[in-house]
Scaffold this motif. Structure first.
Motif, PDB file in Angstrom:
ATOM      1  N   ARG A  87       0.826  -1.205   0.000  1.00 55.42           N
ATOM      2  CA  ARG A  87       0.000   0.000   0.000  1.00 55.42           C
ATOM      3  C   ARG A  87       0.866   1.265   0.000  1.00 55.42           C
ATOM      4  O   ARG A  87       1.997   1.255   0.485  1.00 55.42           O
ATOM      5  N   THR A 104       0.394   5.950  -0.724  1.00 58.80           N
ATOM      6  CA  THR A 104      -0.497   7.093  -0.821  1.00 58.80           C
ATOM      7  C   THR A 104       0.161   8.190  -1.645  1.00 58.80           C
ATOM      8  O   THR A 104       1.394   8.308  -1.679  1.00 58.80           O
ATOM      9  N   ASP A 133      -3.939  12.948   0.181  1.00 60.71           N
ATOM     10  CA  ASP A 133      -3.783  11.607   0.742  1.00 60.71           C
ATOM     11  C   ASP A 133      -4.763  10.656   0.053  1.00 60.71           C
ATOM     12  O   ASP A 133      -5.841  10.363   0.569  1.00 60.71           O
ATOM     13  N   PRO A 162      -5.106   6.954  -1.011  1.00 60.08           N
ATOM     14  CA  PRO A 162      -4.461   5.647  -0.815  1.00 60.08           C
ATOM     15  C   PRO A 162      -4.637   4.749  -2.032  1.00 60.08           C
ATOM     16  O   PRO A 162      -5.676   4.767  -2.705  1.00 60.08           O
ATOM     17  N   ASP A 211       2.675  -1.749   4.258  1.00 59.49           N
ATOM     18  CA  ASP A 211       2.335  -0.352   3.996  1.00 59.49           C
ATOM     19  C   ASP A 211       3.626   0.445   3.836  1.00 59.49           C
ATOM     20  O   ASP A 211       4.357   0.640   4.798  1.00 59.49           O
TER      21      ASP A 211
END
Length: 233
Positions: A65, A67, A74, A76, A86
């Motif tokens: 993940r 962003t 922001d 994602p 992440d």
């Protein structure tokens, strides 16, 4: 060999929420990207995404993940696949763009393979040859020269036009050898972030005939954005 190959640029302005006043001007580019991604998804539901990043050579797992917070909002995104680690705003830009583009395509899995922007051509070609054996969809992300006009990020350089003409012709013709011959030093001088990823593509595509099923090149802000979808001829 790859089931198909798609080439995308990596400007954050591809994401409508980040494009602001550029949304209308870049609509054609965004449509071209959507067409290329849809074609790649039809050919394969497992992808390898290739991009360049100053962090150098590494693999990024499916499901990772990130962003776009570092680019203004922001928003994602995640590489397709089971929920993974992440990397936050540090997920490199080419993988952020790939994750955003892949989201509507229904792809089962996509991992990232990153190379240094100044990686030698021989190393890029060798990596491509390794990836060629996987039979997946290959998504290659990077920009052309960023010096086409005085207001371009790198200012104006008269060599940019010839450089991107060679690149565009290679994508039109499905010609990996022309991409393999790109000069790393010349590309670096023109701020062409796509050079190393395109040479990975060249290594993966060698030994097979390709046809360009979809093509687009535009330079809305003095940066060359190439989009292509190659399918086996």
């Amino acid at each position: 060999m790859p089931a198909a190959i798609a080439v995308l640029p990596q400007p954050p302005l591809l994401v409508p929420a980040l494009s602001g006043d550029a949304a209308v001007e870049t609509e054609g580019l965004r449509e071209a990207v959507a067409t290329a991604v849809a074609g790649l998804a039809e050919a394969a539901d497992s992808w390898v995404v290739v991009g360049a990043d100053p962090g150098g050579r590494r693999t990024v797992a499916p499901g990772t993940r990130g962003t776009f917070a570092g680019y203004g909002r922001d928003i994602p995104v995640a590489l397709p696949g089971p929920a993974g680690p992440d990397e936050g705003p540090e997920l490199p830009l080419p993988l952020l763009v790939a994750a955003w583009a892949a989201a509507p395509a229904g792809v089962a899995s996509a991992r990232g393979e990153l190379v240094a922007p100044d990686a030698p051509a021989a190393d890029c070609l060798a990596l491509g040859a390794e990836l060629a054996g996987e039979g997946v969809g290959l998504l290659v992300v990077g920009d052309g020269a960023a010096k086409h006009t005085a207001k371009a990020p790198g200012g104006f350089d008269g060599r940019a036009e010839a450089f991107d003409a060679v690149v565009a012709a290679a994508f039109d013709a499905g010609d990996p050898e022309a991409l393999a011959r790109l000069d790393p030093d010349g590309a670096a001088a023109l701020w062409a972030s796509g050079r190393a990823p395109w040479q990975v593509l060249a290594g993966a595509a060698r030994g097979r005939a390709w046809t360009a099923a979809h093509r687009h090149t535009s330079m809305p802000y003095g940066v060359a954005y190439h989009v292509a979808l190659w399918e086996p001829a």
